[in-house]
Design a protein around this motif. Structure first.
Motif, PDB file in Angstrom:
ATOM      1  N   ILE A 150      -1.126  13.577 -33.297  1.00  0.00           N
ATOM      2  CA  ILE A 150      -0.712  14.269 -34.335  1.00  0.00           C
ATOM      3  C   ILE A 150      -1.190  15.523 -33.676  1.00  0.00           C
ATOM      4  O   ILE A 150      -0.189  16.808 -33.594  1.00  0.00           O
ATOM      5  N   VAL A 151      -1.696  15.802 -33.124  1.00  0.00           N
ATOM      6  CA  VAL A 151      -2.002  16.619 -31.760  1.00  0.00           C
ATOM      7  C   VAL A 151      -1.314  17.515 -30.988  1.00  0.00           C
ATOM      8  O   VAL A 151       0.075  17.695 -30.545  1.00  0.00           O
ATOM      9  N   VAL A 152      -0.376  15.942 -30.231  1.00  0.00           N
ATOM     10  CA  VAL A 152      -0.100  15.597 -29.136  1.00  0.00           C
ATOM     11  C   VAL A 152       1.515  15.646 -30.075  1.00  0.00           C
ATOM     12  O   VAL A 152       2.310  16.079 -28.850  1.00  0.00           O
ATOM     13  N   PRO A 185     -18.768  14.251 -49.100  1.00  0.00           N
ATOM     14  CA  PRO A 185     -18.648  14.501 -47.247  1.00  0.00           C
ATOM     15  C   PRO A 185     -16.838  14.558 -47.823  1.00  0.00           C
ATOM     16  O   PRO A 185     -16.377  14.199 -47.687  1.00  0.00           O
ATOM     17  N   PRO A 186     -17.138  15.110 -46.488  1.00  0.00           N
ATOM     18  CA  PRO A 186     -16.007  15.799 -46.105  1.00  0.00           C
ATOM     19  C   PRO A 186     -14.391  14.406 -45.584  1.00  0.00           C
ATOM     20  O   PRO A 186     -15.136  13.571 -44.959  1.00  0.00           O
ATOM     21  N   ARG A 187     -14.092  14.333 -45.937  1.00  0.00           N
ATOM     22  CA  ARG A 187     -13.012  12.977 -45.458  1.00  0.00           C
ATOM     23  C   ARG A 187     -12.464  13.174 -44.099  1.00  0.00           C
ATOM     24  O   ARG A 187     -12.444  14.217 -43.345  1.00  0.00           O
ATOM     25  N   GLN A 188     -12.868  11.658 -43.584  1.00  0.00           N
ATOM     26  CA  GLN A 188     -12.733  12.119 -41.758  1.00  0.00           C
ATOM     27  C   GLN A 188     -11.317  11.383 -41.505  1.00  0.00           C
ATOM     28  O   GLN A 188     -10.613  11.063 -42.112  1.00  0.00           O
ATOM     29  N   ILE A 189     -10.621  11.902 -40.619  1.00  0.00           N
ATOM     30  CA  ILE A 189      -9.329  11.717 -39.980  1.00  0.00           C
ATOM     31  C   ILE A 189     -10.077  10.732 -38.807  1.00  0.00           C
ATOM     32  O   ILE A 189     -10.317  11.205 -37.757  1.00  0.00           O
ATOM     33  N   ASN A 190      -9.297   9.663 -38.683  1.00  0.00           N
ATOM     34  CA  ASN A 190      -9.346   9.201 -37.756  1.00  0.00           C
ATOM     35  C   ASN A 190      -9.157   9.336 -36.149  1.00  0.00           C
ATOM     36  O   ASN A 190      -8.485   9.662 -36.098  1.00  0.00           O
ATOM     37  N   PRO A 191      -9.716   9.670 -35.544  1.00  0.00           N
ATOM     38  CA  PRO A 191      -9.827  10.074 -34.418  1.00  0.00           C
ATOM     39  C   PRO A 191      -8.505  10.116 -32.930  1.00  0.00           C
ATOM     40  O   PRO A 191      -8.231  11.057 -32.589  1.00  0.00           O
ATOM     41  N   ALA A 192      -7.951   9.015 -33.078  1.00  0.00           N
ATOM     42  CA  ALA A 192      -7.090   7.401 -32.403  1.00  0.00           C
ATOM     43  C   ALA A 192      -5.798   8.815 -33.219  1.00  0.00           C
ATOM     44  O   ALA A 192      -4.783   9.747 -32.741  1.00  0.00           O
ATOM     45  N   LEU A 193      -5.865   8.875 -34.646  1.00  0.00           N
ATOM     46  CA  LEU A 193      -4.876   9.629 -35.508  1.00  0.00           C
ATOM     47  C   LEU A 193      -4.621  11.226 -35.235  1.00  0.00           C
ATOM     48  O   LEU A 193      -3.635  11.831 -34.950  1.00  0.00           O
ATOM     49  N   ARG A 194      -5.821  11.652 -35.075  1.00  0.00           N
ATOM     50  CA  ARG A 194      -6.000  12.902 -35.404  1.00  0.00           C
ATOM     51  C   ARG A 194      -4.935  13.479 -33.585  1.00  0.00           C
ATOM     52  O   ARG A 194      -4.612  14.052 -33.432  1.00  0.00           O
ATOM     53  N   LYS A 195      -5.858  13.053 -32.634  1.00  0.00           N
ATOM     54  CA  LYS A 195      -5.387  13.317 -31.210  1.00  0.00           C
ATOM     55  C   LYS A 195      -3.356  12.478 -31.210  1.00  0.00           C
ATOM     56  O   LYS A 195      -3.032  13.602 -30.907  1.00  0.00           O
ATOM     57  N   VAL A 232       4.656  17.951 -28.845  1.00  0.00           N
ATOM     58  CA  VAL A 232       5.949  18.266 -28.356  1.00  0.00           C
ATOM     59  C   VAL A 232       6.945  19.186 -29.223  1.00  0.00           C
ATOM     60  O   VAL A 232       7.390  19.206 -28.896  1.00  0.00           O
ATOM     61  N   ALA A 233       6.653  18.772 -30.520  1.00  0.00           N
ATOM     62  CA  ALA A 233       7.581  19.673 -31.374  1.00  0.00           C
ATOM     63  C   ALA A 233       7.495  21.092 -31.014  1.00  0.00           C
ATOM     64  O   ALA A 233       9.222  21.754 -30.762  1.00  0.00           O
ATOM     65  N   LEU A 234       6.977  21.754 -30.528  1.00  0.00           N
ATOM     66  CA  LEU A 234       6.719  23.388 -30.707  1.00  0.00           C
ATOM     67  C   LEU A 234       7.474  23.229 -29.188  1.00  0.00           C
ATOM     68  O   LEU A 234       8.693  24.208 -28.836  1.00  0.00           O
ATOM     69  N   PHE A 235       7.188  22.515 -28.141  1.00  0.00           N
ATOM     70  CA  PHE A 235       8.318  22.474 -26.485  1.00  0.00           C
ATOM     71  C   PHE A 235       9.644  22.155 -27.471  1.00  0.00           C
ATOM     72  O   PHE A 235      10.530  23.141 -26.796  1.00  0.00           O
ATOM     73  N   ALA A 236       9.739  21.303 -27.651  1.00  0.00           N
ATOM     74  CA  ALA A 236      11.025  21.316 -28.505  1.00  0.00           C
ATOM     75  C   ALA A 236      12.011  22.173 -29.333  1.00  0.00           C
ATOM     76  O   ALA A 236      13.413  22.217 -28.782  1.00  0.00           O
ATOM     77  N   ILE A 237      11.257  22.738 -30.575  1.00  0.00           N
ATOM     78  CA  ILE A 237      11.472  24.396 -31.288  1.00  0.00           C
ATOM     79  C   ILE A 237      11.522  24.689 -29.695  1.00  0.00           C
ATOM     80  O   ILE A 237      13.108  25.189 -29.893  1.00  0.00           O
TER      81      ILE A 237
END
Length: 53
Positions: free
Chosen positions: A28-30, A16-26, A34-39
């Motif tokens: 990472i997205v946030v 089965p595909p590895r699942q990333i914790n939904p809180a950790l995924r959110k 933020v990093a893109l705006f800073a760059i």
């Protein structure tokens, strides 16, 4: 002696595909947004067009 006999085996179960914790995924997205705006801010702040030049 029986080298030409076909041996039937059950296929291996697909992993089965590895699942990333939904809180950790959110998180990472946030952090990525933020990093893109800073760059973008750093680029326009340091390498942007100079007014009056």
């Amino acid at each position: 002696m029986n080298d030409n006999v076909i041996k039937f085996k059950k296929p291996n179960k697909p992993k089965p595909p590895r699942q990333i914790n939904p809180a950790l995924r959110k998180l990472i997205v946030v952090l990525t947004i933020v990093a893109l705006f800073a760059i973008a801010w750093a680029y326009f702040n340091y390498f942007g067009a100079q007014p009056g030049v």
